[in-house]
Write a protein that holds these residues in place. Structure first.
Motif, PDB file in Angstrom:
ATOM      1  N   ASN A  91      -0.693 -12.488   0.954  1.00 30.90           N
ATOM      2  CA  ASN A  91      -0.089 -11.322   0.320  1.00 30.90           C
ATOM      3  C   ASN A  91      -0.577 -11.103  -1.110  1.00 30.90           C
ATOM      4  O   ASN A  91      -0.555  -9.988  -1.617  1.00 30.90           O
ATOM      5  CB  ASN A  91       1.436 -11.425   0.387  1.00 30.90           C
ATOM      6  CG  ASN A  91       1.939 -11.226   1.805  1.00 30.90           C
ATOM      7  OD1 ASN A  91       1.189 -10.804   2.684  1.00 30.90           O
ATOM      8  ND2 ASN A  91       3.199 -11.532   2.040  1.00 30.90           N
ATOM      9  N   PHE A  94      -3.563  -9.221  -0.283  1.00 30.03           N
ATOM     10  CA  PHE A  94      -3.134  -7.908   0.220  1.00 30.03           C
ATOM     11  C   PHE A  94      -2.859  -6.970  -0.945  1.00 30.03           C
ATOM     12  O   PHE A  94      -3.265  -5.799  -0.938  1.00 30.03           O
ATOM     13  CB  PHE A  94      -1.876  -8.108   1.068  1.00 30.03           C
ATOM     14  CG  PHE A  94      -1.323  -6.825   1.653  1.00 30.03           C
ATOM     15  CD1 PHE A  94      -1.844  -6.299   2.826  1.00 30.03           C
ATOM     16  CD2 PHE A  94      -0.267  -6.159   1.049  1.00 30.03           C
ATOM     17  CE1 PHE A  94      -1.327  -5.124   3.374  1.00 30.03           C
ATOM     18  CE2 PHE A  94       0.258  -4.998   1.589  1.00 30.03           C
ATOM     19  CZ  PHE A  94      -0.278  -4.481   2.762  1.00 30.03           C
ATOM     20  N   CYS A 163       2.275  -6.193   8.134  1.00 25.53           N
ATOM     21  CA  CYS A 163       1.507  -5.519   7.061  1.00 25.53           C
ATOM     22  C   CYS A 163       1.380  -4.032   7.371  1.00 25.53           C
ATOM     23  O   CYS A 163       1.564  -3.185   6.499  1.00 25.53           O
ATOM     24  CB  CYS A 163       0.110  -6.123   6.944  1.00 25.53           C
ATOM     25  SG  CYS A 163       0.030  -7.719   6.110  1.00 25.53           S
TER      26      CYS A 163
END
Length: 203
Positions: A91, A94, A163
């Motif tokens: 993340n 991300f 996601c």
């Protein structure tokens, strides 16, 4: 050789900044050459076209991701904690590279066989790494499932699904705020807890 590699990495750095700010589709090779104050022949020496530059960017992001995730990996930790740590790394990337759309598979570019093949290869490497994580957990008798590669595939696809939900809820062209990222992370960790508990059961 070292100087050449450094120049190549500088070009990739410049491309990442430009791609994140303006998007891959709207960026030209001329834009990148101007940003870096390099001649077009010099740019094309390292990357003969935009497609090869995109591949260079993808390779860099995934390389940095794998380096960090392997650094954080401690096989002596409980499986659930190991997976929580990988979620935090995933993340972080991300968020950092969200505007590159790599986490979505760069949908506008998936029609290109070379780029598609590169993404599949890198994602395959990620599955192999997670299969190793689950295999070690099996050796420690934390889980009882035999097909650890299939387990890794299901787990990673589940994380990717969450996601995608985060992106859909936020809006494709908007940057998810901290609250959205935290919500996604919490869901991924809750999923992980359920997933690991399920793996403790025999096939």
């Amino acid at each position: 050789m070292i100087v050449a590699d450094k120049k190549r990495e500088q070009i990739i750095d410049g491309a990442i900044k430009r791609f994140i700010h303006f998007g891959i589709g709207k960026t030209t090779m001329n834009d990148i050459a101007e940003d870096l104050s390099v001649s077009k022949p010099s740019l094309y020496y390292y990357f003969p076209d935009k497609k090869h530059l995109i591949i260079g960017v993808i390779e860099r992001v995934f390389h940095d991701f794998f380096e960090l995730i392997k650094k954080k990996y401690n096989p002596d930790l409980p499986l659930e904690e190991i997976l929580f740590n990988t979620i935090d790394v995933r993340n972080t990337f991300f968020q950092k590279y969200y505007m590159l759309r790599i986490t979505e598979g760069i949908p506008d570019l998936l029609n290109d066989d070379v780029i598609k093949g590169k993404l599949q290869t890198l994602k395959g490497s990620e599955k192999e790494f997670f299969a190793e994580i689950f295999s070690r957990a099996k050796e420690k008798r934390e889980i009882e499932h035999d097909d650890t590669f299939h387990v890794a595939e299901l787990y990673l696809e589940s994380l990717m699904g969450l996601c995608t939900m985060c992106i859909m809820e936020t809006g494709k062209d908007l940057f998810p705020d901290k609250k959205a990222f935290n919500k996604m992370t919490l869901k991924q960790k809750n999923l992980t807890t359920i997933f690991v508990r399920g793996l403790r059961c025999a096939d």
